[in-house]
Design an enzyme around this catalytic site. Structure first.
Site, PDB file in Angstrom:
ATOM      1  N   HIS A   1     -38.932  -7.580 -27.984  1.00 44.78           N
ATOM      2  CA  HIS A   1     -37.498  -7.733 -28.137  1.00 44.78           C
ATOM      3  C   HIS A   1     -37.142  -9.108 -28.691  1.00 44.78           C
ATOM      4  O   HIS A   1     -37.941 -10.044 -28.640  1.00 44.78           O
ATOM      5  CB  HIS A   1     -36.786  -7.524 -26.791  1.00 44.78           C
ATOM      6  CG  HIS A   1     -37.098  -8.577 -25.773  1.00 44.78           C
ATOM      7  ND1 HIS A   1     -38.289  -8.623 -25.079  1.00 44.78           N
ATOM      8  CD2 HIS A   1     -36.366  -9.644 -25.330  1.00 44.78           C
ATOM      9  CE1 HIS A   1     -38.295  -9.645 -24.254  1.00 44.78           C
ATOM     10  NE2 HIS A   1     -37.132 -10.289 -24.392  1.00 44.78           N
TER      11      HIS A   1
ATOM     12  N   HIS B   1     -40.597 -11.170 -28.909  1.00 51.05           N
ATOM     13  CA  HIS B   1     -41.597 -11.574 -27.925  1.00 51.05           C
ATOM     14  C   HIS B   1     -41.735 -10.504 -26.851  1.00 51.05           C
ATOM     15  O   HIS B   1     -40.907  -9.597 -26.729  1.00 51.05           O
ATOM     16  CB  HIS B   1     -41.276 -12.936 -27.309  1.00 51.05           C
ATOM     17  CG  HIS B   1     -39.928 -13.037 -26.680  1.00 51.05           C
ATOM     18  ND1 HIS B   1     -38.773 -13.226 -27.405  1.00 51.05           N
ATOM     19  CD2 HIS B   1     -39.536 -12.979 -25.376  1.00 51.05           C
ATOM     20  CE1 HIS B   1     -37.732 -13.278 -26.594  1.00 51.05           C
ATOM     21  NE2 HIS B   1     -38.160 -13.119 -25.343  1.00 51.05           N
TER      22      HIS B   1
ATOM     23  N   ARG C   1     -35.934 -20.805 -18.384  1.00 50.47           N
ATOM     24  CA  ARG C   1     -35.601 -20.678 -19.809  1.00 50.47           C
ATOM     25  C   ARG C   1     -34.191 -21.167 -20.090  1.00 50.47           C
ATOM     26  O   ARG C   1     -33.243 -20.827 -19.377  1.00 50.47           O
ATOM     27  CB  ARG C   1     -35.702 -19.219 -20.243  1.00 50.47           C
ATOM     28  CG  ARG C   1     -35.495 -19.004 -21.753  1.00 50.47           C
ATOM     29  CD  ARG C   1     -35.383 -17.536 -22.085  1.00 50.47           C
ATOM     30  NE  ARG C   1     -34.110 -16.992 -21.639  1.00 50.47           N
ATOM     31  CZ  ARG C   1     -33.905 -15.687 -21.422  1.00 50.47           C
ATOM     32  NH1 ARG C   1     -34.870 -14.820 -21.575  1.00 50.47           N
ATOM     33  NH2 ARG C   1     -32.716 -15.267 -21.027  1.00 50.47           N
TER      34      ARG C   1
END
Length: 307
Positions: free
Chosen positions: A123, A283, A298
């Protein structure tokens, strides 16, 4: 012998300065022929205040699409500050953010948590947004002894190597991307519908143009549900051409991200960092480690509207 390259492809040696940037001592090791490079001799926390160093890292990112670093002593504040140099940070409507550091998402898979299967699909982050993410900076806090790797894919190469007749067919196509059909699928109906109302399906070109490099990118992924302008006389002779014809074409395009020649795989260790350009990559977080523990943080960066 390792393949130590400068940003312009020279080996061996240190990274040569880009135009407008200073010469640095960054070592750049390409990890595959298509995508990915590991940087050594640099602490990204220093780039929070060093304009030349940040410019060099950004230039390398545009070249290699995803950059990897190990042994980064990175606080959450430094993590957010570094990612913010690329642009404003975004919250995630499902994963949420660290309360003390807006824009920092904690992706923690712990011993008492059951396996979740929302990351282990190829995605591109946030394509269900009108303005999908520009990129992200991912920091490993804790990793399992083995497993839990992440794979990135070069979607410029995926487009470049499509057959000419497929490129011609998809040149003007557009497609819908949905958070309701992905994250929302596991929610009770009322919450799923409310999520859709907050984030209606976004429509993007099937082939987008990178706003900084001008490269063409194949821009469909696990969030893509269907084409919106396929049903034309040029494409459809009978209903069979429209359905399942359009679905077959979309499945074929999405499957290009699974080609190993376009991929790089990174094994995480605590303190390692990945920086990726979300516009030109996909990824996949490999979920092979449960009941092992994997803790990642993240910072996602707000992007622009694809064209």
């Amino acid at each position: 012998m390792t393949d130590i390259l400068s940003p312009s492809g020279h080996a061996p040696g240190r990274a040569r300065a880009r135009q407008g940037a200073r010469c640095t001592s960054i070592e750049v090791e390409r990890l595959t022929c298509a995508i990915g490079a590991e940087l050594r001799g640099v602490n990204i926390a220093d780039a929070v205040r060093d304009d030349d160093l940040f410019a060099e890292i950004k230039s390398l990112l545009l070249e290699h699409r995803v950059l990897f670093l190990r042994d980064q002593d990175l606080s959450r504040a430094e993590h957010v500050a570094f990612a913010s140099r690329f642009g404003a940070l975004e919250d995630h409507p499902v994963a949420g953010s660290d309360p003390d550091h807006p824009g920092l998402v904690r992706i923690y898979k712990e011993l008492d948590s059951a396996p979740e299967h929302y990351e282990n699909a190829l995605h591109t982050d946030g394509t269900w947004r009108v303005n999908p993410s520009m990129g992200a900076v991912l920091h490993c806090v804790e990793s399992p002894p083995v497993g839990g790797d992440t794979i990135w894919v070069d979607m410029v190469a995926a487009y470049d190597r499509l057959p000419a007749h497929v490129k011609a067919q998809i040149a003007g196509l557009r497609a819908r991307h949905s958070i309701e059909a992905s994250f929302g699928a596991v929610m009770p109906e009322e919450k799923r519908i409310a999520l859709h109302e907050q984030y209606p399906d976004a429509e993007h070109p099937v082939v987008r143009t990178h706003p900084e490099t001008g490269e063409k990118i194949l821009f469909v992924n696990a969030f893509t549900t269907h084409f919106t302008n396929f049903h034309t006389p040029a494409n459809v002779r009978f209903g069979q051409d429209y359905a399942p014809g359009a679905s077959h074409l979309l499945s074929y395009l999405i499957s290009q991200a699974a080609v190993p020649e376009y991929q790089v795989r990174w094994r995480w260790t605590p303190g390692s960092v990945a920086i990726w350009d979300n516009r030109s990559t996909q990824h996949y977080a490999v979920q092979d480690y449960w009941p092992g523990v994997r803790k990642m943080e993240r910072a996602g960066i707000v992007g622009d509207k694809p064209f």
